[in-house]
Design a protein around this motif. Structure first.
Motif, short mmCIF file in Angstrom:
data_model
loop_
_atom_site.label_atom_id
_atom_site.label_comp_id
_atom_site.label_asym_id
_atom_site.label_seq_id
_atom_site.Cartn_x
_atom_site.Cartn_y
_atom_site.Cartn_z
N GLN A 164 0.86 0.16 -23.32
CA GLN A 164 0.11 0.82 -24.38
C GLN A 164 0.78 2.13 -24.79
O GLN A 164 1.34 2.83 -23.95
N HIS A 189 -0.02 5.71 -26.79
CA HIS A 189 -1.03 6.61 -27.33
C HIS A 189 -0.38 7.50 -28.38
O HIS A 189 0.65 8.15 -28.12
N LEU A 213 -6.37 10.42 -33.08
CA LEU A 213 -5.84 9.75 -31.89
C LEU A 213 -5.96 8.24 -32.07
O LEU A 213 -6.98 7.74 -32.57
N SER A 214 -4.92 7.52 -31.62
CA SER A 214 -4.91 6.06 -31.71
C SER A 214 -4.26 5.48 -30.45
O SER A 214 -3.50 6.17 -29.76
N ARG A 215 -4.57 4.23 -30.19
CA ARG A 215 -3.90 3.51 -29.10
C ARG A 215 -3.24 2.27 -29.69
O ARG A 215 -3.89 1.47 -30.36
N LEU A 265 -9.05 5.78 -31.76
CA LEU A 265 -9.81 6.35 -30.65
C LEU A 265 -10.75 7.45 -31.11
O LEU A 265 -11.93 7.44 -30.80
N LEU A 279 -1.10 11.90 -19.96
CA LEU A 279 -2.24 11.62 -20.84
C LEU A 279 -3.52 12.29 -20.34
O LEU A 279 -4.63 11.80 -20.56
#
Length: 367
Positions: free
Chosen positions: A127, A129, A141-143, A152, A176
């Protein structure tokens, strides 16, 4: 005066001496690919001086016989694009190899209201981020995983306040754990635990770059012509301050051993993060201001710098090195310049919307 690298003067000693200006012999070749981005029929937005609007997801280097690939994120105006390109087999000599297969798709799940200023990416397993910040300070924010992109959160750092637009920086902790954002116009650094604001610092000067130091609770900030080190565990917060230059700093790179800064003075200054002592410098790295700086993954004491004149160069900060490769030139100034984590491959986008991929040797052998 003592004359340093490439005949540049240094006042560190009262005696008069000269170092050799002969450039070291480098074994290796820089391979270059380029291609045109469409960006929905628009030219890229100009952005700020800092080239912080791209992040590389993955790359597969090309060879003389095999194709490679590059996957990156690039921000223009208030939109972020995921760009994938195929790298054809490379030519050792001659003009850059043209990329014909370039695919672009916008991140439709989120859209900033202002121009995006900085993009940061951290990888955890399969993943990725992603954090982005616009000129007003709003953070998204995104994943990103193999199953697709998942939004997110969105953090409005200046909700309900009048804020002058300008450059803003964003940085994700390598583990993170936390996120740091800095505002140049507000002279402020904000620390977040997830989306919750936990600490906020006011800086004496306008911040122009921010980086977490790996495996520590420290982060570094460029403030005008100063490099400052901040400790999240300390009530005083700012624990070190260096006057790194007489002119503005625009670029910074950090590892668990060194912090390097550069800017309008065209000099890369490097500091030891264990003893907090000055290690060395690389003078006259480019012809014009440096707006991007990356440390070499494979070779100690080496870095890559990009400039406002579209220049890209590789060199070292010890007295025997200096500039190691001839300066590479794009077709216009760099809007974004990012480096892969595991290889010395740099990916950049210019003001004319041209995508460049430079593959440097895995080990820069100098004799």
């Amino acid at each position: 005066l003592e004359f340093g690298m490439e005949g540049t003067p240094s006042s560190s000693s009262g005696r008069q001496s000269y170092r050799s200006t002969k450039r070291p012999k480098v074994i290796g070749q820089v391979l270059c690919h380029r291609g045109k981005l469409l960006l929905e029929g628009r030219s890229p937005s100009p952005g700020s001086v800092q080239a912080t609007r791209a992040a590389v997801i993955s790359t597969v280097p090309s060879t003389k016989e095999l194709n490679g690939s590059v996957d990156l994120l690039f921000a223009s105006y208030n939109q972020m694009y995921r760009v994938g390109a195929s790298l054809p087999p490379t030519k050792i000599e001659g003009d850059p190899t043209e990329m014909t297969e370039i695919h672009e798709e916008p991140f439709l799940h989120h859209q900033h209201k202002r121009e995006i200023q900085s993009v940061c990416l951290q990888t955890s397993g399969s993943q990725h981020h992603v954090a982005s910040i616009d000129s007003r300070g709003e953070v998204v924010l995104s994943r990103l995983s193999t199953d697709g992109t998942v939004p997110l959160a969105s953090v409005a750092t200046c909700k309900g306040k009048f804020v002058e637009d300008g450059w803003n920086g964003i940085e994700l902790h390598p583990d993170l754990i936390q996120m740091a954002a800095c505002s140049m116009m507000q002279k402020r650094v904000s620390i977040y635990d997830g989306t919750s604001l936990v600490r906020e610092f006011n800086t004496p000067h306008h911040p122009t770059q921010i980086k977490f130091l790996p495996e520590s609770c420290l982060f570094a900030v460029c403030e005008l012509n100063h490099l400052t080190i901040w400790d999240l565990r300390s009530s005083a917060a700012c624990v070190k301050r260096f006057k790194a230059s007489t002119s503005s700093l625009y670029a910074m790179a950090a590892s668990d051993q060194v912090v390097a800064v550069a800017g309008a003075g065209r000099i890369v200054q490097v500091y030891d993060t264990k003893k907090w002592t000055f290690l060395g410098s690389w003078s006259n790295a480019l012809k014009y201001e440096i707006n991007s700086l990356h440390l070499s993954t494979s070779t100690k004491d080496h870095c890559f710098v990009g400039g406002l004149d579209s220049g890209l160069s590789c060199g070292g900060w010890s007295a025997k090195q200096g500039t190691l490769f001839k300066e590479e030139l794009g077709d216009s100034r760099w809007l974004a310049l990012a480096k892969t984590v595991k290889q010395d491959t740099l990916v950049g986008v210019t003001a004319q919307g041209t995508l460049y991929v430079y593959q440097y040797p895995d080990n820069i052998n100098v004799s």
